[in-house]
Design a protein around this motif. Structure first.
Motif, short mmCIF file in Angstrom:
data_model
loop_
_atom_site.label_atom_id
_atom_site.label_comp_id
_atom_site.label_asym_id
_atom_site.label_seq_id
_atom_site.Cartn_x
_atom_site.Cartn_y
_atom_site.Cartn_z
N ASN A 295 -8.84 -1.72 -3.18
CA ASN A 295 -9.65 -2.68 -3.95
C ASN A 295 -9.04 -4.08 -3.91
OD1 ASN A 295 -11.47 -0.71 -4.66
ND2 ASN A 295 -10.50 -0.27 -6.62
N LEU A 296 -7.72 -4.17 -4.08
CA LEU A 296 -7.06 -5.48 -4.09
C LEU A 296 -7.17 -6.17 -2.74
CD1 LEU A 296 -3.74 -4.70 -6.03
CD2 LEU A 296 -5.69 -5.98 -6.87
N MET B 225 1.83 6.34 -6.93
CA MET B 225 0.66 6.70 -7.71
C MET B 225 -0.32 7.59 -6.95
SD MET B 225 0.13 2.89 -9.32
CE MET B 225 -1.32 3.28 -10.29
N GLY B 226 0.02 8.00 -5.75
CA GLY B 226 -0.85 8.90 -4.99
C GLY B 226 -2.17 8.26 -4.65
N ILE B 227 -3.25 9.04 -4.78
CA ILE B 227 -4.57 8.55 -4.40
C ILE B 227 -5.01 7.36 -5.25
CG2 ILE B 227 -5.89 10.14 -5.89
CD1 ILE B 227 -6.82 9.35 -2.29
N ASP B 228 -4.59 7.36 -6.51
CA ASP B 228 -4.92 6.21 -7.37
C ASP B 228 -4.30 4.93 -6.83
OD1 ASP B 228 -4.74 8.07 -10.52
OD2 ASP B 228 -6.37 7.80 -9.07
N GLY B 229 -3.08 5.06 -6.31
CA GLY B 229 -2.42 3.90 -5.73
C GLY B 229 -3.15 3.40 -4.49
N LEU B 230 -3.64 4.33 -3.69
CA LEU B 230 -4.40 3.94 -2.49
C LEU B 230 -5.66 3.19 -2.89
CD1 LEU B 230 -4.32 7.00 -0.06
CD2 LEU B 230 -3.44 4.69 0.35
N GLN C 217 1.38 0.49 15.05
CA GLN C 217 2.76 0.29 15.51
C GLN C 217 3.76 0.59 14.39
OE1 GLN C 217 3.62 -0.64 18.72
NE2 GLN C 217 5.75 -0.28 18.12
N LEU C 218 3.40 0.21 13.17
CA LEU C 218 4.32 0.39 12.03
C LEU C 218 4.40 1.83 11.57
CD1 LEU C 218 3.33 -2.72 9.84
CD2 LEU C 218 5.61 -2.27 10.78
N TYR C 219 3.23 2.45 11.43
CA TYR C 219 3.20 3.74 10.75
C TYR C 219 2.53 4.86 11.54
CZ TYR C 219 4.11 0.64 6.77
OH TYR C 219 4.64 -0.31 5.93
N GLY C 220 1.87 4.49 12.67
CA GLY C 220 1.14 5.51 13.41
C GLY C 220 -0.18 5.81 12.73
N LYS C 221 -0.57 7.08 12.73
CA LYS C 221 -1.88 7.45 12.22
C LYS C 221 -1.94 7.38 10.69
CE LYS C 221 -4.02 8.51 16.09
NZ LYS C 221 -4.05 9.88 16.65
N SER C 222 -3.15 7.36 10.17
CA SER C 222 -3.33 7.40 8.72
C SER C 222 -4.49 8.35 8.39
CB SER C 222 -3.64 6.00 8.17
OG SER C 222 -4.95 5.61 8.54
N ASP C 223 -4.54 8.74 7.12
CA ASP C 223 -5.63 9.60 6.65
C ASP C 223 -6.76 8.80 6.04
OD1 ASP C 223 -3.11 11.89 5.44
OD2 ASP C 223 -4.18 11.88 7.36
N LEU D 37 0.83 -1.20 0.00
CA LEU D 37 0.00 0.00 0.00
C LEU D 37 0.86 1.26 0.00
CD1 LEU D 37 -3.19 0.69 2.04
CD2 LEU D 37 -1.29 2.24 2.26
N LYS D 38 1.90 1.26 0.81
CA LYS D 38 2.77 2.45 0.92
C LYS D 38 3.52 2.68 -0.39
CE LYS D 38 1.98 3.83 5.10
NZ LYS D 38 1.31 5.15 5.32
N ILE D 39 3.96 1.61 -1.03
CA ILE D 39 4.68 1.77 -2.31
C ILE D 39 3.73 2.31 -3.37
CG2 ILE D 39 5.92 0.58 -4.15
CD1 ILE D 39 6.82 -1.48 -2.05
#
Lengths: 415, 105
Positions: A265-266, A255-260, A344-350, A248-250
């Protein structure tokens, strides 16, 4: 001292040396790998699959060896071999490896057998399938011989999915160092809770206690777990989380929002596949017929029954907040392994990140109300398309997420 | 009277059938099946909930699995497509059990 764990009822988790282990079947394991491999045209995903396992296994075994002062190499090898089989990953011998590497031949391998069973043979241009095992073997070898993490590589030389009659790996000293540091989140940001015990026909605690008391472990000959009509593994929760969130991070970076959106979806689709096959398989099993079906009086009890089962799988606390037959499910997940690990890995997310739970929640409603699992349908691709891809199918939305600052994860499932 | 079955199949390597017996399954069937297929594991689910039924499972590695519940009429048989000969053997044992218990029919 062999390596095991224990189910902690106040966490609804099976913990082994600070590593959560969760039950998932070969359908999810192989399909999750498939969706990650599908990104290989534009992502360097194969090292993610291997190093995620390598990091978790290295730290897990190393912790056990140090805590129990296991210094003898042969004893360390035995622990690594035994744990692999205990978890249902298969069976191998480390007799022919030393600190420089060596050859490992596997009598049985979950990913090879599971992939062959689900998808058949892989193409001539495709790599052998057991990336998790490659990671396991390299991490185990590093821990056994007290080598630095990521200093050993394991390459799969033979695979059942490639037409070979065995599964084999070549371990060698790594030529190049790994660019990124991968660390297991271990227990993650978990929380403690009382058991889920709603009123009604379904005895949640009885189901949890019955299932957690079952000896779910690899058989002696092959190290495989054949239960509830599927091939189960007691897999590292952090392996799933590392491969999923690193992908997901890569994708987000590239690809920004498209990558998210692609990742969402996957990974949600992988959750659908898990629900269809694991939950469906369970609801058509003898164990379900014996333990849960006698409690069932209504269709809604099927929903409660499978949610009660999930509470025994180590996935956290799953609780039905609202259920409107044929219309809506609101599901609360507390101390879910996905958010524990991500925090634990990344903290907060949007954005919400509990993709497996989201897919699983939708899957429950599709199996019970869009299809009718009580009629023992054949769980094939055709049926999956019918109940998961029709106009009337249920879809889930994660409306609360701990990584976004909420107290728990919450899903709304509607059609 | 005899048993009936429906066949389900959820992957390309295995066949799974759900058999329905005309009489309730008891230990005599398990003992008979153990002669050919190996030792049964019994899960005493009734200890965890009074309504639940004890479940049995007999496995021959991952090539074959028989499972069902005591005091129930459904028995599941899953077998590798490479070992389909065991279908006939299994049904032979089911018939033998029914004949032995014909006074219950």
């Amino acid at each position: 001292m062999l390596l095991r764990g224990q189910f902690l009822p106040n966490r609804n988790s099976y913990i082994s040396e600070n590593e959560p282990l969760i039950l998932h079947c070969h359908h999810y394991n192989t399909y999750l790998q498939l969706v990650l491999e599908d990104t290989s045209a534009y992502l360097d995903i194969y090292p993610v699959l291997i190093t995620s396992a390598q990091a978790v296994v290295y730290e897990h075994l190393d912790s056990h060896f140090h805590r129990h002062q296991i210094v003898d190499i042969e004893e360390r090898k035995k622990v690594a071999e035994d744990f692999f089989s205990f978890c249902g990953f298969g069976k191998f011998s480390l007799a022919n490896i030393n600190a420089q590497g060596g050859v490992v031949i596997s009598a049985a391998d979950h990913y090879s057998i599971g992939w062959l069973s689900k998808f058949g043979r892989r193409g001539t241009h495709e790599a052998p399938v057991s990336f998790f095992t490659q990671g396991y073997l390299s991490g185990a070898a590093e821990a056994i011989f007290s080598l630095p993490k990521f200093s050993i590589t394991a390459k799969q030389t033979h695979c059942l999915t490639k037409g070979d009659d065995k599964v084999a790996f070549l371990l060698e000293k790594a030529i190049t160092t790994i660019k990124s540091i991968v660390i297991s989140p271990k227990n993650g940001k978990h929380t403690y809770h009382n058991a889920i015990e709603p009123e009604g026909n379904i005895n949640y605690i009885g189901i949890r206690d019955a299932l957690t008391s079952m000896p779910i472990q690899g058989n002696e000959k092959e190290g495989m777990i054949d239960a509830f009509g599927v091939l189960l593994t007691r897999m590292y929760a952090n392996y799933y989380c590392l491969i999923s969130y690193r992908m997901l991070k890569i994708l987000e970076e590239q690809m920004g929002i498209d990558g998210l959106t692609i990742a969402d979806n996957l990974l949600t689709e992988a959750g659908h596949i898990c629900a269809f096959n694991t939950f469906g398989g369970i609801m058509e099993s003898a164990e379900w017929n014996g333990l849960i079906k006698p409690m069932i009086e209504t269709k809604e009890d099927w929903v409660h029954g499978i949610v009660a089962v999930v509470n025994a799988f180590g996935w956290g606390f799953w609780e039905i907040i609202e259920l409107i037959p044929y219309k809506k499910l609101v599901l609360k997940v507390t101390s879910g392994y996905e958010s524990n690990s991500y925090l634990q890995l990344y903290g907060k997310s949007d954005y919400p990140i509990s993709f497996l739970a989201k897919g699983g929640a939708a899957g429950i409603m599709n199996l019970i109300y869009n299809g009718d699992i009580s009629q023992n349908p054949i769980l094939n691709d055709e049926y999956y398309q019918k109940i998961f891809k029709s106009e009337q199918c249920f879809t889930a939305k994660q409306v609360k997420c701990r990584t976004m600052g909420d107290e728990y994860d919450l899903f709304e499932v509607t059609n | 009277m005899t048993f009936s079955f429906i066949q389900t199949q959820n992957c390309r390597k295995f066949v799974k059938r759900c058999y329905t017996t005309p009489i309730l399954i008891d230990f005599s069937l398990i003992l008979l099946l153990e002669e050919e297929f190996g030792i049964a594991e019994i899960y005493e689910f009734s200890k965890f909930n009074a309504k639940s039924k004890d479940t049995f499972k007999i496995s021959m590695d991952i090539a074959l699995q028989i499972s069902g519940n005591l005091q129930d009429t459904a028995i599941f048989f899953t077998v590798s497509k490479e070992k389909l000969v065991y279908l006939e053997i299994f049904e032979g044992y089911l018939n033998k059990w029914l004949i032995n218990n014909h006074k219950l029919l």
